[in-house]
Design a protein around this motif. Structure first.
Motif, mmCIF file in Angstrom:
data_model
loop_
_atom_site.group_PDB
_atom_site.id
_atom_site.type_symbol
_atom_site.label_atom_id
_atom_site.label_comp_id
_atom_site.label_asym_id
_atom_site.label_seq_id
_atom_site.Cartn_x
_atom_site.Cartn_y
_atom_site.Cartn_z
ATOM 1 N N VAL A 133 15.442 -118.385 -4.819
ATOM 2 C CA VAL A 133 15.390 -117.125 -5.542
ATOM 3 C C VAL A 133 16.700 -116.357 -5.373
ATOM 4 O O VAL A 133 17.298 -116.370 -4.304
ATOM 5 C CB VAL A 133 14.206 -116.265 -5.070
ATOM 6 C CG1 VAL A 133 12.892 -116.933 -5.393
ATOM 7 C CG2 VAL A 133 14.291 -115.956 -3.604
ATOM 8 N N PRO A 134 17.179 -115.680 -6.435
ATOM 9 C CA PRO A 134 18.433 -114.926 -6.318
ATOM 10 C C PRO A 134 18.263 -113.623 -5.532
ATOM 11 O O PRO A 134 19.224 -113.090 -5.000
ATOM 12 C CB PRO A 134 18.816 -114.651 -7.767
ATOM 13 C CG PRO A 134 17.538 -114.726 -8.525
ATOM 14 C CD PRO A 134 16.659 -115.703 -7.796
ATOM 15 N N PHE A 135 17.044 -113.099 -5.464
ATOM 16 C CA PHE A 135 16.772 -111.885 -4.690
ATOM 17 C C PHE A 135 15.268 -111.798 -4.436
ATOM 18 O O PHE A 135 14.474 -112.482 -5.080
ATOM 19 C CB PHE A 135 17.260 -110.623 -5.414
ATOM 20 C CG PHE A 135 16.525 -110.334 -6.688
ATOM 21 C CD1 PHE A 135 15.383 -109.549 -6.687
ATOM 22 C CD2 PHE A 135 16.968 -110.846 -7.894
ATOM 23 C CE1 PHE A 135 14.702 -109.286 -7.860
ATOM 24 C CE2 PHE A 135 16.298 -110.584 -9.081
ATOM 25 C CZ PHE A 135 15.161 -109.797 -9.055
ATOM 26 N N ASN A 136 14.903 -110.958 -3.497
ATOM 27 C CA ASN A 136 13.499 -110.675 -3.213
ATOM 28 C C ASN A 136 13.271 -109.178 -3.331
ATOM 29 O O ASN A 136 14.086 -108.380 -2.863
ATOM 30 C CB ASN A 136 13.111 -111.133 -1.806
ATOM 31 C CG ASN A 136 12.764 -112.594 -1.739
ATOM 32 O OD1 ASN A 136 12.060 -113.097 -2.605
ATOM 33 N ND2 ASN A 136 13.268 -113.288 -0.733
ATOM 34 N N LEU A 137 12.172 -108.803 -3.928
ATOM 35 C CA LEU A 137 11.756 -107.413 -4.056
ATOM 36 C C LEU A 137 10.534 -107.219 -3.173
ATOM 37 O O LEU A 137 9.578 -107.990 -3.265
ATOM 38 C CB LEU A 137 11.432 -107.076 -5.506
ATOM 39 C CG LEU A 137 11.048 -105.643 -5.793
ATOM 40 C CD1 LEU A 137 12.227 -104.718 -5.529
ATOM 41 C CD2 LEU A 137 10.592 -105.510 -7.234
ATOM 42 N N ARG A 138 10.585 -106.220 -2.319
ATOM 43 C CA ARG A 138 9.482 -105.976 -1.392
ATOM 44 C C ARG A 138 8.961 -104.559 -1.578
ATOM 45 O O ARG A 138 9.731 -103.598 -1.565
ATOM 46 C CB ARG A 138 9.949 -106.155 0.048
ATOM 47 C CG ARG A 138 8.866 -105.830 1.053
ATOM 48 C CD ARG A 138 9.401 -105.909 2.479
ATOM 49 N NE ARG A 138 8.395 -105.452 3.402
ATOM 50 C CZ ARG A 138 8.293 -104.213 3.873
ATOM 51 N NH1 ARG A 138 9.158 -103.306 3.495
ATOM 52 N NH2 ARG A 138 7.351 -103.878 4.709
ATOM 53 N N LEU A 139 7.660 -104.452 -1.739
ATOM 54 C CA LEU A 139 6.979 -103.161 -1.784
ATOM 55 C C LEU A 139 6.080 -103.108 -0.566
ATOM 56 O O LEU A 139 5.239 -103.991 -0.357
ATOM 57 C CB LEU A 139 6.156 -103.002 -3.052
ATOM 58 C CG LEU A 139 5.279 -101.761 -3.146
ATOM 59 C CD1 LEU A 139 6.125 -100.507 -3.120
ATOM 60 C CD2 LEU A 139 4.435 -101.813 -4.403
ATOM 61 N N GLY A 140 6.282 -102.115 0.282
ATOM 62 C CA GLY A 140 5.508 -102.022 1.502
ATOM 63 C C GLY A 140 4.846 -100.667 1.666
ATOM 64 O O GLY A 140 5.349 -99.651 1.159
ATOM 65 N N PHE A 141 3.720 -100.671 2.341
ATOM 66 C CA PHE A 141 3.008 -99.427 2.644
ATOM 67 C C PHE A 141 2.534 -99.506 4.083
ATOM 68 O O PHE A 141 1.867 -100.475 4.466
ATOM 69 C CB PHE A 141 1.821 -99.214 1.712
ATOM 70 C CG PHE A 141 1.006 -98.008 2.057
ATOM 71 C CD1 PHE A 141 1.470 -96.741 1.719
ATOM 72 C CD2 PHE A 141 -0.194 -98.125 2.724
ATOM 73 C CE1 PHE A 141 0.733 -95.614 2.056
ATOM 74 C CE2 PHE A 141 -0.943 -97.006 3.063
ATOM 75 C CZ PHE A 141 -0.482 -95.744 2.720
ATOM 76 N N ASN A 142 2.895 -98.536 4.891
ATOM 77 C CA ASN A 142 2.454 -98.455 6.276
ATOM 78 C C ASN A 142 1.717 -97.148 6.473
ATOM 79 O O ASN A 142 2.179 -96.090 6.039
ATOM 80 C CB ASN A 142 3.629 -98.512 7.253
ATOM 81 C CG ASN A 142 4.312 -99.846 7.252
ATOM 82 O OD1 ASN A 142 3.691 -100.880 7.029
ATOM 83 N ND2 ASN A 142 5.609 -99.842 7.486
ATOM 84 N N GLN A 143 0.578 -97.231 7.133
ATOM 85 C CA GLN A 143 -0.209 -96.041 7.462
ATOM 86 C C GLN A 143 -0.300 -95.937 8.969
ATOM 87 O O GLN A 143 -0.571 -96.925 9.649
ATOM 88 C CB GLN A 143 -1.621 -96.180 6.881
ATOM 89 C CG GLN A 143 -2.486 -94.987 7.138
ATOM 90 C CD GLN A 143 -2.033 -93.765 6.391
ATOM 91 O OE1 GLN A 143 -1.894 -93.794 5.182
ATOM 92 N NE2 GLN A 143 -1.781 -92.676 7.100
ATOM 93 N N PHE A 144 -0.033 -94.773 9.506
ATOM 94 C CA PHE A 144 -0.040 -94.567 10.951
ATOM 95 C C PHE A 144 -1.197 -93.653 11.319
ATOM 96 O O PHE A 144 -1.434 -92.642 10.665
ATOM 97 C CB PHE A 144 1.280 -93.930 11.403
ATOM 98 C CG PHE A 144 2.470 -94.669 10.895
ATOM 99 C CD1 PHE A 144 2.903 -95.835 11.500
ATOM 100 C CD2 PHE A 144 3.161 -94.214 9.779
ATOM 101 C CE1 PHE A 144 4.004 -96.522 11.027
ATOM 102 C CE2 PHE A 144 4.267 -94.901 9.294
ATOM 103 C CZ PHE A 144 4.679 -96.050 9.921
ATOM 104 N N PHE A 145 -1.920 -94.014 12.367
ATOM 105 C CA PHE A 145 -3.044 -93.180 12.820
ATOM 106 C C PHE A 145 -2.816 -92.718 14.219
ATOM 107 O O PHE A 145 -2.191 -93.289 15.013
ATOM 108 C CB PHE A 145 -4.357 -93.966 12.763
ATOM 109 C CG PHE A 145 -4.776 -94.257 11.364
ATOM 110 C CD1 PHE A 145 -5.326 -93.278 10.573
ATOM 111 C CD2 PHE A 145 -4.603 -95.522 10.833
ATOM 112 C CE1 PHE A 145 -5.723 -93.566 9.272
ATOM 113 C CE2 PHE A 145 -5.003 -95.808 9.552
ATOM 114 C CZ PHE A 145 -5.554 -94.824 8.761
#
Length: 145
Positions: A133-145
């Motif tokens: 792949v020429p690039f990677n796209l990352r979508l992340g979500f972190n929730q802290f408690f």
């Protein structure tokens, strides 16, 4: 402004399954490489990020009970070395560069979270030279408690 330095080292012994082998790629590793695409018996890697707060002390109401508090722009670069590559046997090197945006959110005034969008480019390594792949796209979500 913030600089973040992250280092990682891991090694497996015996006869591990493929999903137990270290990889260079992944959301918390080298983001420019596909998770599980390069597997070996051991790895070392380092990533450096530069984070710039583009907007701070915000009170943007996103949805009922959730507010955007800060927007950060991120530039990063990382390099890793994979030992005993499962196909090549020899050590494999991977290098990436990329950029991203971080949106720090808060729920109900007390619970912080993070939404991250990164685009990462493998600039050197098997995945780059092997027609990956020429690039990677990352979508992340972190929730802290």
């Amino acid at each position: 402004h913030a600089f973040v330095f992250v280092g990682d080292a891991s090694w497996v012994f015996g006869s591990p399954l493929d999903n137990e082998r270290p990889s260079l790629g992944g959301p918390l590793l080298l983001r420019g490489f596909t998770p599980g695409a390069t597997l070996g018996d051991g790895r070392v890697l380092a990533v450096v990020e530069y984070r710039l707060s583009a907007a701070r002390d915000l009170a943007w109401n996103l949805v009922s009970g959730a507010w955007a508090r800060e927007v950060q722009l991120v530039a990063f670069s990382g390099a890793g070395l994979l030992f005993n590559h499962q196909d090549l046997g020899a050590p494999t090197v991977g290098v990436e560069v990329g950029a991203g945006v971080r949106l720090h959110v808060e729920y109900g005034g007390i619970v912080p979270g993070l939404i991250a969008v990164d685009i990462a480019f493998p600039v050197y390594g098997e995945e780059r030279s092997g027609g990956g792949v020429p690039f990677n796209l990352r979508l992340g979500f972190n929730q802290f408690f």
